[in-house]
Write an enzyme that holds these catalytic residues in place. Structure first.
Site, PDB file in Angstrom:
ATOM      1  N   GLY A 150      -2.253   9.682 -10.535  1.00  0.00           N
ATOM      2  CA  GLY A 150      -1.293   8.857 -11.242  1.00  0.00           C
ATOM      3  C   GLY A 150      -1.232   7.431 -10.745  1.00  0.00           C
ATOM      4  CB  CYS A 151       1.554   5.007 -11.051  1.00  0.00           C
ATOM      5  SG  CYS A 151       1.983   5.313 -12.787  1.00  0.00           S
ATOM      6  CE1 TYR A 152      -0.841   9.198  -4.621  1.00  0.00           C
ATOM      7  CE2 TYR A 152       0.695   9.671  -6.399  1.00  0.00           C
ATOM      8  CZ  TYR A 152      -0.188  10.109  -5.433  1.00  0.00           C
ATOM      9  OH  TYR A 152      -0.437  11.450  -5.280  1.00  0.00           O
ATOM     10  CG  PHE A 347       6.788   3.828  -6.215  1.00  0.00           C
ATOM     11  CD1 PHE A 347       7.202   4.004  -4.918  1.00  0.00           C
ATOM     12  CD2 PHE A 347       6.845   2.557  -6.767  1.00  0.00           C
ATOM     13  CE1 PHE A 347       7.682   2.947  -4.175  1.00  0.00           C
ATOM     14  CE2 PHE A 347       7.331   1.492  -6.054  1.00  0.00           C
ATOM     15  CZ  PHE A 347       7.748   1.681  -4.737  1.00  0.00           C
TER      16      PHE A 347
END
Length: 364
Positions: A150-152, A347
């Site tokens: 994901g985003c991190y 995050f």
């Protein structure tokens, strides 16, 4: 050995879509009326996003769909196989565009490591091997795939590259993060779907990292610290469903970040002995997330304008996004400021909190 970011490249698909155009498409998909329709309109206006990019043309041309069905209810939505085939058709070209911008500074045959990142598509032989072949990298290049974080995830890719750079041999690592989030917009009327559909866009970003100090401006990778805010474990998730990948993104994520950010930063400061920063690159997961981070860091929106600028123009592109923010800093004139420090935060599912410190080497 130290690790230096030597070059950055980014790329977006050809279709730029206004936030209102996505809203009109999703209003049709969700078949909302009355108060529910008004609430969705308010949500889209509150995101801080003006435009996003997509590999799907349908969001721009109502009633002339090529990917989604051509009927009033847009049913049935494409299944996972159809979405993954679209990923395979589109991801390579976008990744090549971003990667080639990094390779302008180096002979591709000198790339020793390739790290690919994605949570929006997978196939085998995968994107990594396609990149090796099309970029004419050595068939002996060491390949690592980071998927479904994901985003991190870009932070993990940089950490992997940093580990490779702690070698006595010359290392030139190419990181490529490619996310086609708009392939996975969902039709079911849930708060998670409403929020995810309102935030995410498509993009690719790349970094060239080396353990040989460049003669041109660069960013030295200094410190990392990562932790889990386990109370927020259920607030952000990413599952494979029958109609693509299903995002769970709770509106409570900013509240859990507010609880977890101070302990993470205190630990980072203890380990790095660094508390003052000149620039910030914060993952623009959403407008409210940026507001919470600014409050906790004691900075204003003007000091966080790189992240806000990326959110406004591109939306949230998952792992690729933070490198768009870093590119905005790189192109701003900041690289003239030797020994200035940069704090990066991102995050994702877990709830994972990632932090990183970079130091500018201007060579002026």
């Amino acid at each position: 050995m130290s690790t230096f970011i030597q070059a950055i490249g980014t790329a977006v698909p050809q279709y730029v879509i206004s936030q209102n155009e996505v809203l009109q498409f999703m209003l049709k998909a969700h078949q909302l009326k009355g108060e529910d329709r008004k609430n969705l309109e308010v949500l889209y206006r509150a995101t801080g996003i003006q435009t996003r990019y997509s590999v799907i043309k349908d969001y721009l041309q109502p009633d002339q769909n090529e990917f989604f069905p051509n009927n009033e209810e847009l049913t049935p939505f494409p299944d996972t196989r159809q979405r993954q085939q679209k990923y395979r058709d589109e991801a390579l070209e976008l990744s090549l565009t971003a990667a080639k911008k990094c390779l302008e500074t180096i002979d591709p045959s000198k790339i020793t490591h390739l790290i690919t990142v994605s949570c929006t598509g997978m196939y085998a032989p995968g994107l990594d091997i396609d990149l090796v072949n099309h970029l004419r990298l050595s068939p002996e290049v060491k390949r690592t795939a980071i998927n479904f974080m994901g985003c991190y995830a870009a932070f993990n890719a940089i950490k992997v590259a940093d580990a490779f750079c702690h070698s006595d041999k010359p290392v030139n690592a190419l990181v490529v993060c490619t996310e086609l989030c708009t392939l996975h917009f969902q039709k079911d009327n849930t708060e998670n779907n409403f929020l995810a559909n309102a935030l995410f866009g498509d993009g690719s970003s790349a970094l060239l990292l080396t353990n040989q100090k460049p003669a041109t401006p660069s960013l030295e990778v200094s410190h990392f610290y990562s932790t889990l805010q386990t109370e927020g474990h259920e607030e952000m998730a990413w599952d494979i469903g029958n109609t693509g990948f299903e995002m769970k993104l709770s509106a409570y994520v900013p509240d859990f970040l507010k609880k977890g950010i101070d302990p993470m930063l205190n630990r980072l400061w203890e380990e790095s002995n660094q508390r003052e920063f000149d620039y910030y690159i914060l993952h623009p997961g959403g407008k409210r997330i940026l507001q919470v981070l600014e409050e906790k860091l004691g900075i204003g929106a003007s000091e966080n304008h790189f992240s806000r600028q990326v959110l406004k123009k591109f939306g949230n592109m998952s792992s690729a996004t933070i490198l768009f923010v870093l590119e905005a800093l790189w192109n701003s004139g900041a690289m003239k400021n030797d020994q200035y420090n940069v704090l990066g935060l991102a995050f994702g599912p877990g709830l994972t909190l990632e932090s990183m410190i970079l130091t500018i080497h201007s060579h002026e």
